[in-house]
Design a protein around this motif. Structure first.
Motif, PDB file in Angstrom:
ATOM      1  N   ASP A 620       0.844  -1.202   0.000  1.00  0.00           N
ATOM      2  CA  ASP A 620       0.000   0.000   0.000  1.00  0.00           C
ATOM      3  C   ASP A 620       0.877   1.249   0.000  1.00  0.00           C
ATOM      4  O   ASP A 620       1.900   1.298   0.712  1.00  0.00           O
ATOM      5  CB  ASP A 620      -0.894  -0.001   1.240  1.00  0.00           C
ATOM      6  N   SER A 703      -1.651  -5.074   1.678  1.00  0.00           N
ATOM      7  CA  SER A 703      -2.938  -5.749   1.524  1.00  0.00           C
ATOM      8  C   SER A 703      -2.643  -7.170   1.061  1.00  0.00           C
ATOM      9  O   SER A 703      -1.949  -7.374   0.058  1.00  0.00           O
ATOM     10  CB  SER A 703      -3.819  -5.022   0.513  1.00  0.00           C
ATOM     11  N   ARG A 725      -8.167 -11.853  -5.987  1.00  0.00           N
ATOM     12  CA  ARG A 725      -9.450 -11.264  -5.602  1.00  0.00           C
ATOM     13  C   ARG A 725      -9.483 -10.947  -4.105  1.00  0.00           C
ATOM     14  O   ARG A 725      -9.968  -9.884  -3.689  1.00  0.00           O
ATOM     15  CB  ARG A 725     -10.598 -12.220  -5.962  1.00  0.00           C
ATOM     16  N   TYR A 728      -7.567  -7.721  -3.407  1.00  0.00           N
ATOM     17  CA  TYR A 728      -8.312  -6.499  -3.728  1.00  0.00           C
ATOM     18  C   TYR A 728      -9.439  -6.256  -2.707  1.00  0.00           C
ATOM     19  O   TYR A 728      -9.802  -5.101  -2.406  1.00  0.00           O
ATOM     20  CB  TYR A 728      -8.877  -6.584  -5.141  1.00  0.00           C
ATOM     21  N   GLN A 729      -9.983  -7.313  -2.145  1.00  0.00           N
ATOM     22  CA  GLN A 729     -10.973  -7.142  -1.085  1.00  0.00           C
ATOM     23  C   GLN A 729     -10.319  -6.515   0.155  1.00  0.00           C
ATOM     24  O   GLN A 729     -10.939  -5.690   0.854  1.00  0.00           O
ATOM     25  CB  GLN A 729     -11.605  -8.482  -0.726  1.00  0.00           C
ATOM     26  N   LYS A 731      -7.797  -4.431   0.106  1.00  0.00           N
ATOM     27  CA  LYS A 731      -7.603  -3.014  -0.207  1.00  0.00           C
ATOM     28  C   LYS A 731      -8.923  -2.252  -0.048  1.00  0.00           C
ATOM     29  O   LYS A 731      -8.973  -1.146   0.511  1.00  0.00           O
ATOM     30  CB  LYS A 731      -7.060  -2.861  -1.634  1.00  0.00           C
ATOM     31  N   ALA A 732     -10.012  -2.878  -0.569  1.00  0.00           N
ATOM     32  CA  ALA A 732     -11.302  -2.210  -0.490  1.00  0.00           C
ATOM     33  C   ALA A 732     -11.763  -2.043   0.959  1.00  0.00           C
ATOM     34  O   ALA A 732     -12.504  -1.108   1.291  1.00  0.00           O
ATOM     35  CB  ALA A 732     -12.346  -2.990  -1.288  1.00  0.00           C
ATOM     36  N   ALA A 733     -11.290  -2.936   1.837  1.00  0.00           N
ATOM     37  CA  ALA A 733     -11.702  -2.881   3.239  1.00  0.00           C
ATOM     38  C   ALA A 733     -10.856  -1.910   4.055  1.00  0.00           C
ATOM     39  O   ALA A 733     -11.037  -1.813   5.273  1.00  0.00           O
ATOM     40  CB  ALA A 733     -11.638  -4.270   3.859  1.00  0.00           C
ATOM     41  N   GLY A 734      -9.927  -1.203   3.423  1.00  0.00           N
ATOM     42  CA  GLY A 734      -9.150  -0.199   4.132  1.00  0.00           C
ATOM     43  C   GLY A 734      -7.658  -0.431   4.175  1.00  0.00           C
ATOM     44  O   GLY A 734      -6.923   0.290   4.845  1.00  0.00           O
ATOM     45  N   ARG A 735      -7.144  -1.457   3.474  1.00  0.00           N
ATOM     46  CA  ARG A 735      -5.720  -1.767   3.421  1.00  0.00           C
ATOM     47  C   ARG A 735      -5.182  -2.195   4.795  1.00  0.00           C
ATOM     48  O   ARG A 735      -5.901  -2.294   5.758  1.00  0.00           O
ATOM     49  CB  ARG A 735      -4.903  -0.588   2.869  1.00  0.00           C
TER      50      ARG A 735
END
Length: 745
Positions: A620, A703, A725, A728-729, A731-735
């Protein structure tokens, strides 16, 4: 008187028959000798042709292996660059620059990316000026191959030899397709190689200076050769010098020169070798001349000998008449001896011989009697090869000095041209029995031939470039050559008498040596790579060839070992392999090696019903570090990340850098999901700690996507997609966290 006349008539008749026999046997021996010489010359030429063909085929096979390894290295770079292009042009250019410093530093290779319209949207060509307007690849076979069939699989394509539109030089392209996230063709990636790099691989094999190594493409066009002045790139072989159509490999004789060829199974190349073999041919012709010389000299001596016999038949007739008076003496003394015995008068004329003398010398008794034993007409040689004249013969020395001569070794050339070695003694006879000389001799040919052969063999061994060790049947060293002293640093005095294994490097286990001795016992030969040690302690990797030498009874008499140092060659191959399978910056395994290890780990886990863990890691906030502090600081950060990740895992696990700021950890021997969770927690915690790079404090996080085999997939592609996948989840959850993939994802 009548009896005396009948006796003289009998002698005359025997002399006539003797003349006819001399002529007959002379002609027969001459024909036999020349027939033997002609047969030997023919066999020598057949063996020479077979040896040249085998040597040419071996050189082609060695070059084939070196060429295949080089193509695999180019393909590995293409596969690595395929994935880097998906990270964007900037990251792709950075990776190309890293490769220039690493595995491609010895090659002048251009890297090009072509879009679907044929424009070179990326071109890196060292030593050439890249034009402002993109070059076009339309019409090039490596571009058309993928454009005309976009659904073709991700496979390597090697194009035909073409002139570069940038430098004008002839080049060979290696290409693979580029695909977008949906698997559709998005372009073509090419490595453009100057073909002279391919022929330099001939340096790994033992080519003669006049050997002509030629590489052809799928259309029979010359790609490159060791003699470009004879075989220009782009030309075709003509006439009988071309490989036979429909045959993938072969060997034949063209204009008295051996030509071997082989087409590669996996790549569109054909290797052609036109072997010179000039040194072997000259050596063979020298052998043939020696055959003719050694056949001619005995024949000349035989003709001279025959002339002498015919001239002196009168003297022999007189000696035969005197033979009756000494018959009792010959029967009681001469014929009772096992050695050859000759008796002469005071002038050296032969008066009597026994059967052993006739057999050893190869001359009938009747022919010998009446000849001079001290004549220069005999062909006698000394052990050093010099001629022994009549005045130096043992009988001459006795007649001249009156003293006995003992144990003199001489070589006698028989009328048939063969040579026999004699151990000769001579002593004077008393005047009461007529005076003269009594000579005795025994055949010591086998002993002398063994001595001479051993001397010749020793000279050959001393001159060999390979290190040679000869041991007795118990394995103790009895002989080494100078090449051994140079390779291992031990003198002859230090090595002889010691067990042959005293210079081992102790890098092989007992099973290795058990298989070696088993091969020697069953086949009488073993060869392979062995680690030995120089006297100074430095380990040496050598190619060893060990053979068993047996005596006449079939028992082991000696072991002969030949060693050749291959340490540097092996080191070069290992460096090339490491460069193709590791990331230049972090020295971690790259995508290619990671995929290979993951495939093997899955196969082992499937057989043993085990689990395998996979952590897909993306840094990140890494891009701001590069943009703010520059690539040097970014590279230093990546190196420290690699170190922290490596410290978290076991030696049996793998940490790899896939591209840019993407890393992956492969965990084998996983028992439960908690084993993988502990490592994932460690990764997140370790990378959240500050980094110090070039006096700059940097803070990043990671992440992480986590998957488990077989819960989240049964093959490499499925596991990687699931891990990506899950990453990326995260990262989407806040790293700064890890996410475990969902079962069945």
């Amino acid at each position: 008187m009548k009896k005396k006349l009948q006796g003289e008539q009998g002698i005359a008749a025997r002399e006539s028959r003797s003349r006819l026999m001399i002529v007959f046997f002379t002609v027969a021996i001459m024909v036999a000798i020349w027939a033997a010489v002609a047969t030997q010359i023919h066999l020598n030429r057949v063996r020479q042709a077979e040896s040249e063909e085998a040597d040419a085929v071996a050189k082609v096979r060695a070059y084939e292996q070196a060429l295949a390894r080089q193509v695999e290295l180019f393909d590995a770079q293409l596969q690595a660059l395929q994935h880097e292009w998906q990270e964007g042009p900037a990251m792709f250019a950075q990776t190309v620059a890293e490769l220039r410093k690493g595995s491609l530093r010895h090659y002048e290779i251009s890297v090009a990316v072509i879009d679907l319209e044929g424009r070179m949207v990326f071109l890196d060509a060292p030593g050439s000026t890249v034009p402002a307007k993109p070059l076009s690849a339309v019409g090039r076979d490596y571009f058309d191959y993928f454009i005309q069939a976009p659904s073709r699989s991700n496979q390597l394509f090697i194009g035909e030899l073409v002139a570069s539109r940038l430098s004008g030089r002839m080049v060979t392209p290696f290409a693979r397709p580029l695909r977008d996230e949906n698997g559709h063709l998005s372009g073509v990636l090419a490595l453009v190689v100057y073909p002279e790099y391919l022929v330099r691989l001939g340096g790994f094999i033992d080519l003669e200076e006049a050997d002509r190594l030629i590489l052809l493409d799928r259309n029979g066009q010359v790609v490159t050769s060791t003699h470009p002045e004879l075989f220009a790139p782009g030309s075709h072989l003509s006439g009988a010098a071309k490989p036979r159509e429909g045959q993938s490999k072969g060997v034949m004789l063209v204009d008295d020169q051996v030509m071997a060829w082989k087409s590669l199974r996996d790549y569109p190349f054909t290797i052609v070798l036109q072997a010179s073999n000039s040194a072997d041919r000259r050596h063979s012709r020298e052998i043939e001349r020696s055959y003719l010389l050694f056949a001619g000299l005995p024949l000349l001596g035989m003709l001279a000998f025959v002339a002498l016999l015919l001239r002196d038949l009168g003297q022999r007739g007189q000696a035969l008449r005197k033979l009756a008076r000494s018959e009792l003496l010959a029967a009681s003394v001469v014929n009772a001896m096992a050695e050859g015995v000759i008796r002469t008068d005071g002038a050296g004329i032969i008066l009597d011989v026994n059967a052993a003398a006739s057999t050893i010398l190869g001359i009938e008794r009747e022919f010998l009697i009446g000849l001079s034993a001290v004549s220069d007409d005999w062909l006698v040689i000394k052990p050093d090869g010099g001629e022994c004249l009549g005045a130096d013969l043992p009988a001459s020395l006795v007649l001249r000095t009156g003293k006995p001569q003992k144990d003199i070794t001489l070589g006698f050339v028989r009328p048939d041209g063969s040579r026999v070695w004699l151990n000769t003694s001579a002593r004077p006879l008393a005047a009461e029995v007529g005076g003269g000389v009594l000579m005795s001799f025994s055949d010591v040919t086998r002993v002398m031939d063994s001595v001479l052969e051993a001397s010749l063999g020793s000279a050959v061994v001393q001159a060999m470039a390979q290190a040679v060790v000869v041991t007795d049947r118990s394995g103790c060293i009895v002989r080494i050559n100078p090449a051994f002293e140079e390779l291992y640093g031990y003198t002859r005095r230090e090595a002889v008498g010691r067990p042959a294994g005293f210079y081992r490097a102790d890098r092989h286990d007992r099973e290795f040596y058990r298989r070696m001795w088993s091969s020697l016992a069953e086949r009488g030969h073993w060869e392979g790579e062995v680690w030995n040690r120089h006297r100074n302690g430095v380990a040496l990797l050598v190619w060893a060839a060990i053979s068993v030498v047996r005596d006449e009874a079939g028992q082991v008499a000696h072991y002969v070992a030949l060693y050749q140092d291959i340490t540097e060659k092996k080191r070069t191959e290992e460096e090339m392999w490491f460069g193709a399978n590791h990331d230049v910056l972090t020295q971690l395994p790259n995508r290619r090696l990671f995929n290979d290890r993951l495939d093997k780990a899955l196969a082992v886990a499937e057989r043993g019903a085990e689990k395998v863990g996979l952590l897909f890691i993306d840094l990140d906030h890494f891009k701001p570090v590069n943009d703010t502090y520059g690539h040097a600081v970014g590279d230093g950060l990546l190196v420290q990340v690699a170190g922290r990740l490596t410290a978290l895992v076991r030696g049996s696990d793998t940490v790899a850098r896939l591209a840019g700021d993407e890393f992956v950890i492969l965990l084998t021997g996983v028992v439960t999901i908690d084993d993988v969770r502990r490592v994932a927690d460690g990764v997140v915690a370790a990378l959240a700690q500050p980094f110090e790079v070039e006096a700059t404090t940097l803070e990043i996080s990671a992440s992480v996507g986590v998957v488990l085999f077989p819960d989240h997939g049964h093959n490499l592609d499925a596991l990687v997609r699931a891990a990506d996948r899950a990453m990326y989840q995260a990262k989407a959850a806040g790293r700064n966290r890890y996410v475990m993939a969902e079962t069945g994802s």
